[in-house]
Write a protein that holds these residues in place. Sequence first.
Motif, PDB file in Angstrom:
ATOM      1  N   GLU A   1      -7.339   1.484   2.874  1.00 55.35           N
ATOM      2  CA  GLU A   1      -6.039   1.318   3.514  1.00 55.35           C
ATOM      3  C   GLU A   1      -4.979   2.116   2.756  1.00 55.35           C
ATOM      4  O   GLU A   1      -4.974   2.155   1.520  1.00 55.35           O
TER       5      GLU A   1
ATOM      6  N   THR B   1      -5.609   3.281   8.135  1.00 59.12           N
ATOM      7  CA  THR B   1      -6.846   3.246   7.352  1.00 59.12           C
ATOM      8  C   THR B   1      -7.663   4.514   7.566  1.00 59.12           C
ATOM      9  O   THR B   1      -7.434   5.291   8.506  1.00 59.12           O
TER      10      THR B   1
ATOM     11  N   THR C   1       1.666  -4.221  14.380  1.00 60.18           N
ATOM     12  CA  THR C   1       1.798  -5.475  13.640  1.00 60.18           C
ATOM     13  C   THR C   1       0.836  -6.551  14.138  1.00 60.18           C
ATOM     14  O   THR C   1       0.521  -7.497  13.400  1.00 60.18           O
TER      15      THR C   1
ATOM     16  N   LYS D   1      -0.240  -0.499   9.830  1.00 57.93           N
ATOM     17  CA  LYS D   1      -1.421  -0.352   8.985  1.00 57.93           C
ATOM     18  C   LYS D   1      -2.106   0.969   9.327  1.00 57.93           C
ATOM     19  O   LYS D   1      -2.253   1.303  10.508  1.00 57.93           O
TER      20      LYS D   1
END
Length: 236
Positions: free
Chosen positions: A193, A184, A229, A182
């Motif tokens: 995001e 951001t 993760t 991820k």
Amino acid sequence: MNDLDDFRAALRQPPGEPFAEPDLARIMADGTRLRRRRRLLTGTAGIAAAAAVVLVVVLAIQLRQPVSAPVAQPPSPAPAVSTTSAAPPAEQPIGDVIGTGIRTQSGELVFYARAVDAPELPDIRFGLVAGFRSGTSLQSVLATNEVRGSDRSFGFHATDGGEVIRDQLIPVFGYFAGPAAKITTTVHGQTVEAHLAKWTADPKVVIFWFDPAAVPDSAVLTPLVAYDTDGKRLTR
């Protein structure tokens, strides 16, 4: 008295009318006109004679001058034949081409990796390209790569975009070397995001890009943050 005596006696007798005195002015004027006429005639004759001599010389030169032989002309050059060289092969992507789903008049906006071979950058072997895909053809628009250290050192690399090129806003994009699940940023206080795609040539490299509507340019970005993760922050 004979004839001779008669002739002598006649000479001794005075004339019946006295002779008028000679007009010296008229005599001199007549003589001057006569001399001028002679000079004019002499000059005209000289000019005519000179012209005749020149004419004879010109005719003699023309008669003696050989006729110029025809000069052979060089053969006309053959008409130029335009040749078209084959277009250079399209840039070969390293790994798969990543589609964004953003459709433009030039095709779908895509990202892909390309090889970098620069002697001054010995540890940089690849970079990213933003381009358009139409059918099977690729058209590069914006290329970027790391310029310091190694291209696969841990962290963010080659962040670029956020500008209009060929009437199309290119999204802010880049890649992260590491197990990012991820990524951001914050724009005007809102967390945004990024879209992610693993590079098929090296799954440890993650390519990211932001929605242009949410992140119109790189100036509005706050420092990027990557998470694994488990949601653990990978960067400070």
